[in-house]
Design a protein around this motif. Structure first.
Motif, short mmCIF file in Angstrom:
data_model
loop_
_atom_site.label_atom_id
_atom_site.label_comp_id
_atom_site.label_asym_id
_atom_site.label_seq_id
_atom_site.Cartn_x
_atom_site.Cartn_y
_atom_site.Cartn_z
N ASP A 189 0.82 -1.23 0.00
CA ASP A 189 0.00 0.00 0.00
C ASP A 189 0.85 1.27 0.00
N GLY A 190 2.17 1.10 -0.20
CA GLY A 190 3.02 2.28 -0.30
C GLY A 190 3.45 2.83 1.04
N THR A 191 3.17 2.12 2.11
CA THR A 191 3.66 2.54 3.41
C THR A 191 4.96 1.79 3.71
N ILE A 192 5.60 2.25 4.74
CA ILE A 192 6.85 1.59 5.14
C ILE A 192 6.75 1.21 6.61
N SER A 193 6.97 -0.06 6.88
CA SER A 193 6.92 -0.50 8.27
C SER A 193 8.21 -0.09 8.97
N ILE A 194 8.07 0.20 10.24
CA ILE A 194 9.27 0.53 11.02
C ILE A 194 9.88 -0.80 11.51
N PRO A 195 11.15 -1.03 11.23
CA PRO A 195 11.78 -2.26 11.72
C PRO A 195 11.63 -2.37 13.24
N LYS A 196 11.42 -3.60 13.68
CA LYS A 196 11.12 -3.85 15.09
C LYS A 196 12.12 -3.20 16.05
N VAL A 197 13.40 -3.38 15.75
CA VAL A 197 14.40 -2.87 16.70
C VAL A 197 14.43 -1.36 16.77
N LEU A 198 13.83 -0.70 15.76
CA LEU A 198 13.87 0.77 15.77
C LEU A 198 12.66 1.38 16.47
N LYS A 199 11.66 0.56 16.72
CA LYS A 199 10.43 1.12 17.28
C LYS A 199 10.65 1.91 18.57
N PRO A 200 11.49 1.41 19.48
CA PRO A 200 11.73 2.20 20.70
C PRO A 200 12.33 3.57 20.41
#
Length: 421
Positions: A401-412
């Motif tokens: 859908d053209g979005t980008i997920s934030i990698p898990k380790v970067l979420k904090p």
RNA sequence: GGAGAGGUGGCCGAGCGGCUGAAGGCGCACGCCUGGAAAGCGUGUAUAGGUAACCCCUAUCCAGGGUUCGAAUCCCUGCCUCUCCGCCA
């Protein structure tokens, strides 16, 4: 810098080594100049010894109230000879040094021989390069769509070859810097925030000068250089000093912007933020005992790999061929990260062992347990380059859908954001 | 940017143009002493080059020039540090 004694005693080894790097400094000439130099030194030192001796006698005579006119006259002449000899010595030494500083480090025996990157050897691959079932947009397209990467604005400010991140794009970069610093400092790397502008001598220490002069930004009024990598500042922190052996190994990590003119790279990788004049990078440097350096090289590569692994992006490790090695490196691994948008691997980290080459140039030594003064080995590795990592994230974490997920380790580090949309 | 002060060995700190590669102290190393330690005593403790050689010779007291037979000591230039003033994120 190679040891002149080593060159003198192993001319063939040196010639073979620099040939593997496609370098053509005239080693025979170096040896000839070195012989000439030592000849003059012997001559001049003999005269100096004489002068010191007679000057002592003059002092004694004067104290005794005797005349020393004759000695003084003789020494006046000796003094002239010394001055002439010193002058000749200086000329020969200048000529010799001019050649020495252009001799590259010799490749380690384990380095594949070859002219350019086509001879590089892939040593391992990590992660599956799987096709997504939609067309992944290259980072410059998705970045623009999402309003987080504005190359036009950067061009307006600084011309071509710059990038500007906005909103969550800028936030992502900051998150990555903090994340990487946190990972590396946990492994015992001491965080350093060092100057980004350095003197000519500092640039010489790590080997950027004289060879890479064209590739660096230089300030007009002060003869200072903008660093092309934090390696310069971190490694040179220890220049011109003798380190106690108990302090080794030294592990440092630092963030810095990197400034590169990319002279000669015009027309290459012109799209996006892949090849730019300024990018951010977290860099690691090690100063270690000579006998440990090749083991330290392996663990340094792993340290850099950890970042990409944690982000779960495919990459591979490549051993550079002799002809692809940088001037100062004896051995180098490149980490290449998968770009799902461009469908190719991108160099994201370069991890090198310089052995004692930089240490000699910097005059950095350590005093060993046996009291002897020795040259340590220096290494560095990107941990890692942001201008390549951000594109890799924008592409590998891209959703249909053209979005980008934030990698898990970067979420904090992203203040609760789950995705960029 | 302006005005001063200063830069000597791992550190502190002496040092009249010759006898100072550098007193003295601290630290460190080793030895003696001790049951062990502290104290005390003794010895040692820079780097580079020349050379087979840490025997010797040469160079180095921030750096580069100069004066002198001879410079850590005198003169010039530069760099750096500190203090005060100005400016400033």
């Amino acid at each position: 810098m190679l040891d002149i004694k080593f060159i003198r005693e192993n001319p063939e080894t040196v010639k073979k080594g620099i040939a593997k790097k496609y370098n053509n400094v005239n080693i025979d000439k170096v040896i000839k100049l070195d012989n000439r130099r030592r000849e003059i030194i012997r001559e001049v030192e003999k005269l100096k010894a004489k002068r010191n001796q007679v000057s002592g006698e003059i002092a004694k005579k004067k104290r005794a109230g005797e005349s020393a006119e004759e000695d003084i006259l003789a020494m006046r002449q000796t003094g002239e000879k010394i001055a002439a000899g010193d002058e000749r010595l200086k000329n020969v030494e200048n000529e010799l040094n001019e050649l020495l500083k252009w001799i590259p480090n010799l490749p380690h025996e384990s380095v594949p021989v070859g002219k350019d990157e086509s001879a590089n050897v892939v040593v391992r691959q990590w992660g599956e390069v799987t096709q997504k079932d939609f067309k992944v947009l290259p980072h410059w397209e998705i970045g623009k769509k999402l309003g987080i990467l504005d190359l036009e604005a950067a061009a307006k400010l600084s011309g071509s070859g710059f990038y500007l991140l906005k909103g969550l794009g800028a936030r992502l970069e900051r998150a990555l810097i903090n994340y990487m610093l946190d990972i590396h400092t946990k492994e015992g790397f001491v965080e350093i925030a060092a100057p980004f502008i350095v003197t000519e001598n500092t640039m010489f220490g790590t080997g950027q000068l004289p060879k890479m002069a064209e590739d660096m930004y230089k300030t007009e009024d002060d003869n200072m250089y903008l660093i092309p990598t934090a390696e310069v500042s971190l490694t040179n922190t220890y220049k011109q000093q003798i380190i106690d052996y108990k302090e080794l190994p030294i592990y440092m990590v630092g963030y810095s912007p990197c400034f590169r003119r990319e002279a000669g790279a015009a027309g290459k990788d012109t799209r996006g933020m892949i090849r730019v004049h300024q990018f951010d990078k977290v860099e690691m440097v090690k100063i270690v005992r000579p006998e440990d350096s090749y083991h330290e090289l392996e663990t340094l590569v792993q340290e850099a790999e950890k970042i990409i692994q944690n982000l779960n992006i495919p990459y591979r490790v490549v051993t550079l061929a002799s002809g692809d090695l940088s001037f100062a490196a004896a051995k180098c691994y490149d980490l290449e990260i998968w770009s799902a948008g461009m469908e190719k691997y991108l160099e994201i980290s370069s991890v090198s062992n310089f052995e004692d080459f930089q240490a000699r140039r910097m005059n950095c030594r350590f005093r060993d347990e046996d009291k002897k003064v020795k040259y340590p080995h220096t290494l560095n590795g990107s941990g890692v380059a942001l201008a390549r990592l951000i594109p890799a994230i924008l592409e590998n974490y891209q959703n249909e859908d053209g979005t980008i997920s934030i990698p898990k380790v970067l979420k904090p580090y992203m203040d609760g954001w789950e995705r960029i949309s």
